[in-house]
Motif scaffolding. Structure first.
Motif, PDB file in Angstrom:
ATOM      1  N   PHE A   1      15.680 -16.722 -17.641  1.00  0.00           N
ATOM      2  CA  PHE A   1      14.962 -15.637 -16.981  1.00  0.00           C
ATOM      3  C   PHE A   1      15.814 -15.010 -15.878  1.00  0.00           C
ATOM      4  CE2 PHE A   1      12.269 -14.563 -13.231  1.00  0.00           C
ATOM      5  CZ  PHE A   1      11.682 -13.410 -13.728  1.00  0.00           C
ATOM      6  N   MET A   2      16.395 -15.829 -15.020  1.00  0.00           N
ATOM      7  CA  MET A   2      17.201 -15.289 -13.926  1.00  0.00           C
ATOM      8  C   MET A   2      18.429 -14.559 -14.460  1.00  0.00           C
ATOM      9  SD  MET A   2      15.460 -15.926 -11.225  1.00  0.00           S
ATOM     10  CE  MET A   2      16.686 -15.364 -10.030  1.00  0.00           C
ATOM     11  N   GLN A   3      19.049 -15.091 -15.515  1.00  0.00           N
ATOM     12  CA  GLN A   3      20.197 -14.416 -16.113  1.00  0.00           C
ATOM     13  C   GLN A   3      19.791 -13.084 -16.737  1.00  0.00           C
ATOM     14  OE1 GLN A   3      21.856 -17.259 -18.859  1.00  0.00           O
ATOM     15  NE2 GLN A   3      22.324 -18.745 -17.247  1.00  0.00           N
ATOM     16  N   SER A   4      18.674 -13.084 -17.441  1.00  0.00           N
ATOM     17  CA  SER A   4      18.193 -11.849 -18.079  1.00  0.00           C
ATOM     18  C   SER A   4      17.852 -10.789 -17.035  1.00  0.00           C
ATOM     19  CB  SER A   4      16.961 -12.139 -18.942  1.00  0.00           C
ATOM     20  OG  SER A   4      17.296 -12.955 -20.046  1.00  0.00           O
TER      21      SER A   4
ATOM     22  N   LEU B   1       6.188 -23.727  -1.226  1.00  0.00           N
ATOM     23  CA  LEU B   1       7.204 -22.855  -1.806  1.00  0.00           C
ATOM     24  C   LEU B   1       8.595 -23.460  -1.762  1.00  0.00           C
ATOM     25  CD1 LEU B   1       8.119 -20.112  -2.945  1.00  0.00           C
ATOM     26  CD2 LEU B   1       8.097 -19.225  -0.607  1.00  0.00           C
ATOM     27  N   ASP B   2       8.969 -24.079  -0.654  1.00  0.00           N
ATOM     28  CA  ASP B   2      10.319 -24.616  -0.522  1.00  0.00           C
ATOM     29  C   ASP B   2      10.526 -25.867  -1.378  1.00  0.00           C
ATOM     30  OD1 ASP B   2       8.474 -25.883   1.076  1.00  0.00           O
ATOM     31  OD2 ASP B   2       9.838 -26.223   2.754  1.00  0.00           O
ATOM     32  N   HIS B   3       9.452 -26.533  -1.751  1.00  0.00           N
ATOM     33  CA  HIS B   3       9.554 -27.724  -2.595  1.00  0.00           C
ATOM     34  C   HIS B   3       9.447 -27.378  -4.081  1.00  0.00           C
ATOM     35  CE1 HIS B   3       9.400 -31.924  -3.690  1.00  0.00           C
ATOM     36  NE2 HIS B   3       8.206 -31.801  -4.232  1.00  0.00           N
ATOM     37  N   ALA B   4       8.570 -26.439  -4.421  1.00  0.00           N
ATOM     38  CA  ALA B   4       8.302 -26.114  -5.825  1.00  0.00           C
ATOM     39  C   ALA B   4       9.169 -24.987  -6.364  1.00  0.00           C
ATOM     40  CB  ALA B   4       6.826 -25.751  -6.004  1.00  0.00           C
ATOM     41  N   GLY B   5       9.667 -24.105  -5.493  1.00  0.00           N
ATOM     42  CA  GLY B   5      10.324 -22.904  -5.975  1.00  0.00           C
ATOM     43  C   GLY B   5       9.278 -21.851  -6.297  1.00  0.00           C
ATOM     44  N   LEU B   6       9.661 -20.596  -6.291  1.00  0.00           N
ATOM     45  CA  LEU B   6       8.706 -19.500  -6.442  1.00  0.00           C
ATOM     46  C   LEU B   6       7.959 -19.541  -7.766  1.00  0.00           C
ATOM     47  CD1 LEU B   6       7.405 -16.896  -5.460  1.00  0.00           C
ATOM     48  CD2 LEU B   6       9.399 -15.642  -6.332  1.00  0.00           C
ATOM     49  N   ALA B   7       8.652 -19.823  -8.865  1.00  0.00           N
ATOM     50  CA  ALA B   7       8.022 -19.773 -10.192  1.00  0.00           C
ATOM     51  C   ALA B   7       6.856 -20.748 -10.294  1.00  0.00           C
ATOM     52  CB  ALA B   7       9.058 -20.065 -11.275  1.00  0.00           C
ATOM     53  N   LEU B   8       7.083 -22.010  -9.933  1.00  0.00           N
ATOM     54  CA  LEU B   8       6.020 -23.014 -10.000  1.00  0.00           C
ATOM     55  C   LEU B   8       4.962 -22.769  -8.925  1.00  0.00           C
ATOM     56  CD1 LEU B   8       7.740 -26.438 -10.799  1.00  0.00           C
ATOM     57  CD2 LEU B   8       5.794 -25.427 -12.003  1.00  0.00           C
ATOM     58  N   PHE B   9       5.389 -22.348  -7.750  1.00  0.00           N
ATOM     59  CA  PHE B   9       4.464 -22.081  -6.651  1.00  0.00           C
ATOM     60  C   PHE B   9       3.452 -21.016  -7.056  1.00  0.00           C
ATOM     61  CE2 PHE B   9       3.491 -19.521  -2.807  1.00  0.00           C
ATOM     62  CZ  PHE B   9       2.888 -20.486  -2.012  1.00  0.00           C
TER      63      PHE B   9
ATOM     64  N   LEU C   1       4.173  -1.655 -17.265  1.00  0.00           N
ATOM     65  CA  LEU C   1       4.947  -1.426 -16.044  1.00  0.00           C
ATOM     66  C   LEU C   1       4.534  -2.399 -14.942  1.00  0.00           C
ATOM     67  CD1 LEU C   1       5.143   2.469 -15.810  1.00  0.00           C
ATOM     68  CD2 LEU C   1       6.844   0.880 -16.719  1.00  0.00           C
ATOM     69  N   ALA C   2       3.230  -2.698 -14.844  1.00  0.00           N
ATOM     70  CA  ALA C   2       2.766  -3.648 -13.835  1.00  0.00           C
ATOM     71  C   ALA C   2       3.348  -5.030 -14.094  1.00  0.00           C
ATOM     72  CB  ALA C   2       1.241  -3.706 -13.841  1.00  0.00           C
ATOM     73  N   LEU C   3       3.385  -5.440 -15.366  1.00  0.00           N
ATOM     74  CA  LEU C   3       3.980  -6.733 -15.719  1.00  0.00           C
ATOM     75  C   LEU C   3       5.457  -6.765 -15.359  1.00  0.00           C
ATOM     76  CD1 LEU C   3       4.034  -9.482 -17.270  1.00  0.00           C
ATOM     77  CD2 LEU C   3       4.616  -8.138 -19.308  1.00  0.00           C
ATOM     78  N   LEU C   4       6.192  -5.727 -15.746  1.00  0.00           N
ATOM     79  CA  LEU C   4       7.631  -5.683 -15.486  1.00  0.00           C
ATOM     80  C   LEU C   4       7.919  -5.613 -13.992  1.00  0.00           C
ATOM     81  CD1 LEU C   4       8.853  -3.262 -18.319  1.00  0.00           C
ATOM     82  CD2 LEU C   4       8.545  -5.753 -18.373  1.00  0.00           C
ATOM     83  N   HIS C   5       7.088  -4.893 -13.267  1.00  0.00           N
ATOM     84  CA  HIS C   5       7.242  -4.829 -11.815  1.00  0.00           C
ATOM     85  C   HIS C   5       7.103  -6.221 -11.208  1.00  0.00           C
ATOM     86  CE1 HIS C   5       5.526  -4.353  -7.689  1.00  0.00           C
ATOM     87  NE2 HIS C   5       6.542  -3.525  -7.573  1.00  0.00           N
ATOM     88  N   GLY C   6       6.108  -6.983 -11.670  1.00  0.00           N
ATOM     89  CA  GLY C   6       5.913  -8.341 -11.165  1.00  0.00           C
ATOM     90  C   GLY C   6       7.098  -9.240 -11.456  1.00  0.00           C
ATOM     91  N   LEU C   7       7.676  -9.107 -12.659  1.00  0.00           N
ATOM     92  CA  LEU C   7       8.836  -9.928 -13.022  1.00  0.00           C
ATOM     93  C   LEU C   7      10.057  -9.546 -12.187  1.00  0.00           C
ATOM     94  CD1 LEU C   7       8.465  -9.989 -16.923  1.00  0.00           C
ATOM     95  CD2 LEU C   7       7.846 -11.787 -15.292  1.00  0.00           C
ATOM     96  N   ALA C   8      10.235  -8.240 -11.982  1.00  0.00           N
ATOM     97  CA  ALA C   8      11.364  -7.789 -11.157  1.00  0.00           C
ATOM     98  C   ALA C   8      11.219  -8.290  -9.723  1.00  0.00           C
ATOM     99  CB  ALA C   8      11.452  -6.265 -11.187  1.00  0.00           C
ATOM    100  N   ILE C   9      10.003  -8.177  -9.174  1.00  0.00           N
ATOM    101  CA  ILE C   9       9.747  -8.669  -7.820  1.00  0.00           C
ATOM    102  C   ILE C   9      10.003 -10.164  -7.749  1.00  0.00           C
ATOM    103  CG2 ILE C   9       7.907  -9.159  -6.157  1.00  0.00           C
ATOM    104  CD1 ILE C   9       8.804  -6.337  -5.916  1.00  0.00           C
ATOM    105  N   GLU C  10       9.529 -10.909  -8.764  1.00  0.00           N
ATOM    106  CA  GLU C  10       9.706 -12.359  -8.767  1.00  0.00           C
ATOM    107  C   GLU C  10      11.183 -12.746  -8.714  1.00  0.00           C
ATOM    108  OE1 GLU C  10       8.744 -16.351 -11.476  1.00  0.00           O
ATOM    109  OE2 GLU C  10       7.829 -14.434 -12.006  1.00  0.00           O
ATOM    110  N   SER C  11      11.983 -12.118  -9.554  1.00  0.00           N
ATOM    111  CA  SER C  11      13.402 -12.487  -9.597  1.00  0.00           C
ATOM    112  C   SER C  11      14.116 -12.111  -8.300  1.00  0.00           C
ATOM    113  CB  SER C  11      14.091 -11.828 -10.793  1.00  0.00           C
ATOM    114  OG  SER C  11      14.025 -10.408 -10.706  1.00  0.00           O
TER     115      SER C  11
END
Length: 315
Positions: free
Chosen positions: A157-160, A230-238, A102-112
């Motif tokens: 990832f974003m589509q999923s 963040l604005d140059h790399a995007g959240l995923a890479l940042f 659940l912690a992993l999925l929460h992080g992925l949901a927050i990220e997207s």
């Protein structure tokens, strides 16, 4: 002598304030998994973001459907829609009790959701950031290849996430093998071990989105500092670059980009070696109406790192 004592007292007061704020933020993050477990088993959805809760719940049931499909001997990537409810239902209930998952999925949901928010507020592309474009055009063929593969993985990832799904192959190794073990237990009476073993054999963590992010950040070597914008790399890479630079978990770095986690983000960026103006730029992207802790300007990077470690947020 008197001035030195005054400076030391001021430094101690500043660090005490930062440490209290960081401890508060850490408590908020560590409380997420138990609360999620409770909320996902109840109807009290209004107590948390409905969007986050919906994505976590959707991913849990999607993972259960994929496991159920594999137990039945079919390809989980294409046959999840034909999952047997008598198997997928109990599997989902079992996964809802797994706090690490659940912690992993929460992080992925927050990220997207954060990536979508940053796109709306600051026009930061959640898939193809300026830095990723530069890496795709790199003269280093290995880096360019990793960047191209990441572009495709980030798009998937974003589509999923919008479909509230998560392919089994996108799980980190520890969680993937834990879920396979659960499926073996559920499928033992159905002779499903062969299908699950095939699934295990085809798993490649390095080819997953998180694996590609780790490999690309590593391949950047000293150029990784370019990803700390963040604005140059995007959240995923940042988030991946910040995690690797400061030896913290990537999930923690994603959560540090959430509103209300400003002290953690600012301290982490200082520990990574960024100066006050660079930190303030990132801080304002996430907390546009808040003020960055002014004390960070005089705080050495090594001291910021010690404060993070003292609060259990660094390895």
């Amino acid at each position: 002598m008197g001035e030195t004592m005054t400076d030391l007292a001021a430094d101690a007061a500043v660090e005490a304030i930062l440490q209290d704020e960081l401890a508060r933020e850490v408590r908020a993050v560590t409380a997420v998994s138990p609360v999620l477990r409770h909320l996902l088993a109840s109807d009290a959805q209004s107590l948390v973001s409905e969007a986050v809760l919906a994505r976590v719940r959707g991913m849990v049931f999607d993972l259960a459907a994929q496991l159920s499909t594999a137990i039945a001997g079919r390809d989980p990537a294409t046959g999840r829609g034909m999952a047997d409810p008598e198997t997928s239902g109990p599997l989902a209930n079992r996964l809802l009790g797994d706090e690490a998952l659940l912690a992993l999925l929460h992080g992925l949901a927050i990220e997207s959701l954060l990536a979508e928010r940053f796109q709306q507020r600051h026009v930061i592309d959640p898939v193809l950031s300026p830095l990723l474009q530069e890496l795709i055009a790199s003269d280093d063929t290995a880096v360019a290849s990793l960047a191209m593969n990441l572009l495709a993985a980030q798009s998937r990832f974003m589509q999923s996430q919008r479909r509230m799904e998560l392919p089994l192959g996108e799980l980190p190794a520890e969680r993937f093998h834990a879920l396979i073990a659960v499926a073996h237990h559920f499928g033992s009476a159905m002779g499903s071990s062969a299908a699950l073993e095939r699934l295990q054999h085809s798993y490649d963590e390095a080819a997953s989105r998180l694996g590609l992010l780790t490999r690309l950040v590593t391949a950047m070597r000293r150029g990784v500092m370019a990803a700390l914008a963040l604005d140059h790399a995007g959240l995923a890479l940042f988030a991946s670059a910040l995690a690797q630079t400061t030896h913290q978990s990537r999930a923690e770095m994603v959560l540090a980009c959430h509103e209300g986690q400003g002290a953690r983000l600012a301290l982490t960026l200082r520990a990574a070696g960024l100066g006050p103006s660079a930190i303030e730029r990132q801080f304002l992207l996430i907390e546009p109406v808040a003020r960055m802790p002014r004390a960070l300007a005089a705080l050495p990077a090594e001291r910021a790192d010690l404060l993070l470690r003292a609060n259990g947020t660094a390895a």
